[in-house]
Design an enzyme around this catalytic site. Structure first.
Site, PDB file in Angstrom:
ATOM      1  CG  HIS A  69      -0.371   0.026   2.413  1.00  0.00           C
ATOM      2  ND1 HIS A  69      -0.909  -0.857   3.590  1.00  0.00           N
ATOM      3  CD2 HIS A  69       0.791   0.478   2.875  1.00  0.00           C
ATOM      4  CE1 HIS A  69      -0.032  -0.614   4.646  1.00  0.00           C
ATOM      5  NE2 HIS A  69       1.094   0.236   4.315  1.00  0.00           N
ATOM      6  CG  HIS A  99       0.626   4.211   7.775  1.00  0.00           C
ATOM      7  ND1 HIS A  99      -0.422   3.446   6.876  1.00  0.00           N
ATOM      8  CD2 HIS A  99       1.864   3.329   7.369  1.00  0.00           C
ATOM      9  CE1 HIS A  99      -0.013   2.406   6.451  1.00  0.00           C
ATOM     10  NE2 HIS A  99       1.152   2.373   6.571  1.00  0.00           N
ATOM     11  CG  HIS A 144       8.461  -1.616   3.951  1.00  0.00           C
ATOM     12  ND1 HIS A 144       7.444  -2.329   4.279  1.00  0.00           N
ATOM     13  CD2 HIS A 144       7.555  -0.469   4.147  1.00  0.00           C
ATOM     14  CE1 HIS A 144       6.371  -1.989   4.539  1.00  0.00           C
ATOM     15  NE2 HIS A 144       6.371  -0.775   4.712  1.00  0.00           N
ATOM     16  CD  GLU A 155       3.103  -1.479   6.518  1.00  0.00           C
ATOM     17  OE1 GLU A 155       3.032  -0.638   6.803  1.00  0.00           O
ATOM     18  OE2 GLU A 155       3.133  -1.929   5.093  1.00  0.00           O
TER      19      GLU A 155
HETATM   20  C1  DHB Z   1       6.339   3.101   2.151  1.00  0.00           C
HETATM   21  C2  DHB Z   1       5.897   1.816   2.429  1.00  0.00           C
HETATM   22  C3  DHB Z   1       4.724   1.712   3.390  1.00  0.00           C
HETATM   23  O1  DHB Z   1       4.326   0.597   3.590  1.00  0.00           O
HETATM   24  C4  DHB Z   1       4.239   3.031   3.894  1.00  0.00           C
HETATM   25  O2  DHB Z   1       3.231   2.737   4.856  1.00  0.00           O
HETATM   26  C5  DHB Z   1       4.765   3.970   3.801  1.00  0.00           C
HETATM   27  C6  DHB Z   1       5.871   3.918   2.828  1.00  0.00           C
HETATM   28  C7  DHB Z   1       7.562   3.055   1.011  1.00  0.00           C
HETATM   29  O3  DHB Z   1       8.247   2.198   0.701  1.00  0.00           O
HETATM   30  O4  DHB Z   1       8.061   4.532   0.727  1.00  0.00           O
HETATM   31 FE    FE Z   2       2.592   0.898   5.193  1.00  0.00          FE
END
Ligand code: DHB
Ligand code: FE
Length: 280
Positions: free
Chosen positions: A12, A59, A193, A240
């Protein structure tokens, strides 16, 4: 009775929302990523769901670190998005189904998942990016939507196993609703990530692919991992992926893979897509 037509997993990442807003889908950076969604859109057009339950994490828009419900469900007849800092546009209002939401909340609480019920809920990129990925080509949202928020931000967060069990309870809750609704479930977020700290920027392709395999046919592999183990591999935000297990838990033990796609990196993230249907 309500029936689950299948489940979809998707990242997302807010940059996806910006790319769609700016019409960058066919540019070299984005093309392969967006091509991975064409089969998902075709499948959705074919199964034609009435409602999408979107499992995502807030978030810092609707909830913040001062109040972080472990599991929350929208119980409203409409939801709006707002920008929590990524400069995403305001999209058309999402129609909800408060009656169905209250049924789900009642059933989940009866099954010992003590949901926070939200009669007002602002939705952020975790919810709107998946919705836009599936249906931005249409004039109006073709489904009603129910946001189901999982805390993956403020520790202690729920375990992977707990999310899988929530999904199993959600499946029962859906299938006990007397109305003939076709329901699709989105498990959003991930894959690996980390956006901050010393390990910012880490991506673990092998772990991502193992997560995809696990969500397809061995959910226990991921469900057995502790929060710390997942974060060690996938990064602080990669955790996540536990929300994919909510979707998976709602499906039957055996599923058919309708579509599978992985693209890395998008922004800071390994981006995975799955479409699963219950096996006959
Ligand atoms: C990114 C990924 C995410 O799941 C998020 O909530 C905010 C940023 C990213 O890869 O930039
Ligand atoms: Fe996220």
């Amino acid at each position: 009775m309500a029936r689950i037509v299948g489940g979809v997993t998707t990242s997302h990442i807010p940059a996806i929302g910006n790319a769609m807003d700016q019409g960058l889908e066919q540019t070299p950076y984005w093309k392969r990523f967006f091509d991975g969604y064409e089969p998902v859109k075709d499948w959705l057009a074919e199964v034609d769901p009435d409602i999408a339950i979107v499992v995502y994490n807030d978030h810092g828009l609707n909830f913040f670190l001062d109040k972080a419900p472990t599991f929350a469900i929208g119980c409203a007849d409409e939801y709006r998005n707002a920008d929590e800092g990524w400069a995403l546009p305001t999209l058309q209002t999402f129609e909800g189904d408060a009656e169905f939401s209250w049924h789900l909340a009642e059933s989940l609480i009866e099954q010992e998942f003590d949901m926070t019920t939200c009669q007002e809920m602002l939705v952020d990129h975790g919810f709107i990016v998946p919705m836009a990925l599936m249906w931005r080509h249409l004039q109006d949202w073709p489904v009603k939507a129910i946001p189901l928020a999982v805390n993956t931000v403020q520790h202690p967060i729920p375990t992977a196993r707990r999310c899988y069990k929530l999904g199993q309870a959600l499946g029962k809750a859906i299938e006990s609703y007397p109305e003939d609704l076709k329901v699709v479930i989105f498990g959003t977020g991930g894959l690996s990530h980390q956006l901050q700290g010393e390990r910012a920027g880490i991506i673990d392709v092998d772990y991502d692919l193992d997560c995809i395999r696990s969500v397809i046919d061995d959910p226990d592999w991921l469900a057995d991992q502790s929060t710390a183990e997942i974060i060690e591999k996938a990064g602080t935000e990669g955790v996540e992926v536990i929300m994919w297990l909510v979707m998976r838990g709602a499906l039957h033990p055996k599923v058919n893979v309708i579509h599978k796609h992985y693209h890395v990196p998008i922004s800071n993230t390994g981006a995975g897509v799955l479409v699963l249907e219950n096996a006959a």
